[in-house]
Design a protein around this motif. Structure first.
Motif, PDB file in Angstrom:
ATOM      1  N   GLN A  70     -63.107 -20.924  54.497  1.00  0.00           N
ATOM      2  CA  GLN A  70     -64.002 -20.735  54.128  1.00  0.00           C
ATOM      3  C   GLN A  70     -63.499 -18.565  54.242  1.00  0.00           C
ATOM      4  O   GLN A  70     -63.535 -18.734  55.576  1.00  0.00           O
ATOM      5  CB  GLN A  70     -65.138 -19.750  53.267  1.00  0.00           C
ATOM      6  N   ARG A 127     -67.933 -13.574  53.515  1.00  0.00           N
ATOM      7  CA  ARG A 127     -66.974 -14.195  53.890  1.00  0.00           C
ATOM      8  C   ARG A 127     -66.585 -13.793  51.822  1.00  0.00           C
ATOM      9  O   ARG A 127     -67.587 -13.913  51.141  1.00  0.00           O
ATOM     10  CB  ARG A 127     -68.095 -15.783  53.264  1.00  0.00           C
ATOM     11  N   ARG A 131     -60.785 -19.847  49.599  1.00  0.00           N
ATOM     12  CA  ARG A 131     -60.266 -21.324  50.312  1.00  0.00           C
ATOM     13  C   ARG A 131     -59.444 -21.424  51.667  1.00  0.00           C
ATOM     14  O   ARG A 131     -58.255 -20.748  50.787  1.00  0.00           O
ATOM     15  CB  ARG A 131     -61.005 -22.502  49.592  1.00  0.00           C
TER      16      ARG A 131
END
Length: 142
Positions: A70, A127, A131
């Protein structure tokens, strides 16, 4: 993320590559990187310039924090320089602090070949939903 995947993804980090930083080993929440000291890394005092040490630590931090696949971007980083080096190889080992969720904390020790601590780096990431293990963060062409 294994070592080979980390090398492929972070080949896009052109500044670290230009500085000569290499990924030695990577795993979940972990990275070991190295910098072979060259004359171009030295400052006017003939020790490795702080920016070169920061770049080494920062790449290890980036790999460790993105190792879950991520996209993780730094929101804070700090470094303390503890010892000067002029020759040899420097290593940075980044480890995850706790179980990261949206915010992750990392500790990085930069050492000389003999194991002496050269610098201590800490970093925090946020985060994103992107991806990186699916090719969403491919290096730019050119």
């Amino acid at each position: 993320m294994d070592t080979e995947k980390a090398r492929r993804i972070f080949a896009g980090d052109r500044f670290a590559a230009l500085a000569g930083v290499e990924i030695v080993e990577a795993g979940k929440g972990y990275c070991k990187a190295r910098l072979v000291i060259a004359d171009r890394h030295l400052n006017a005092a003939n020790v490795v310039q702080g920016g070169a040490i920061f770049t080494l630590a920062d790449l290890a931090f980036a790999v460790a924090s993105n190792s879950h696949g991520q996209l993780a971007l730094a929101i804070n980083a700090s470094i303390s320089f503890l010892r000067g080096e002029s020759t040899g190889t420097l290593y940075a080992v980044a480890t995850e602090v706790g179980e990261p969720k949206r915010i992750g904390a990392y500790d990085v020790l930069v050492t000389a070949e003999g194991g002496e601590v050269v610098a201590h780096f800490t970093g925090v990431v946020y985060r994103k939903k992107t991806r990186i293990d699916t090719g969403d963060m491919a290096p730019a062409a050119g």
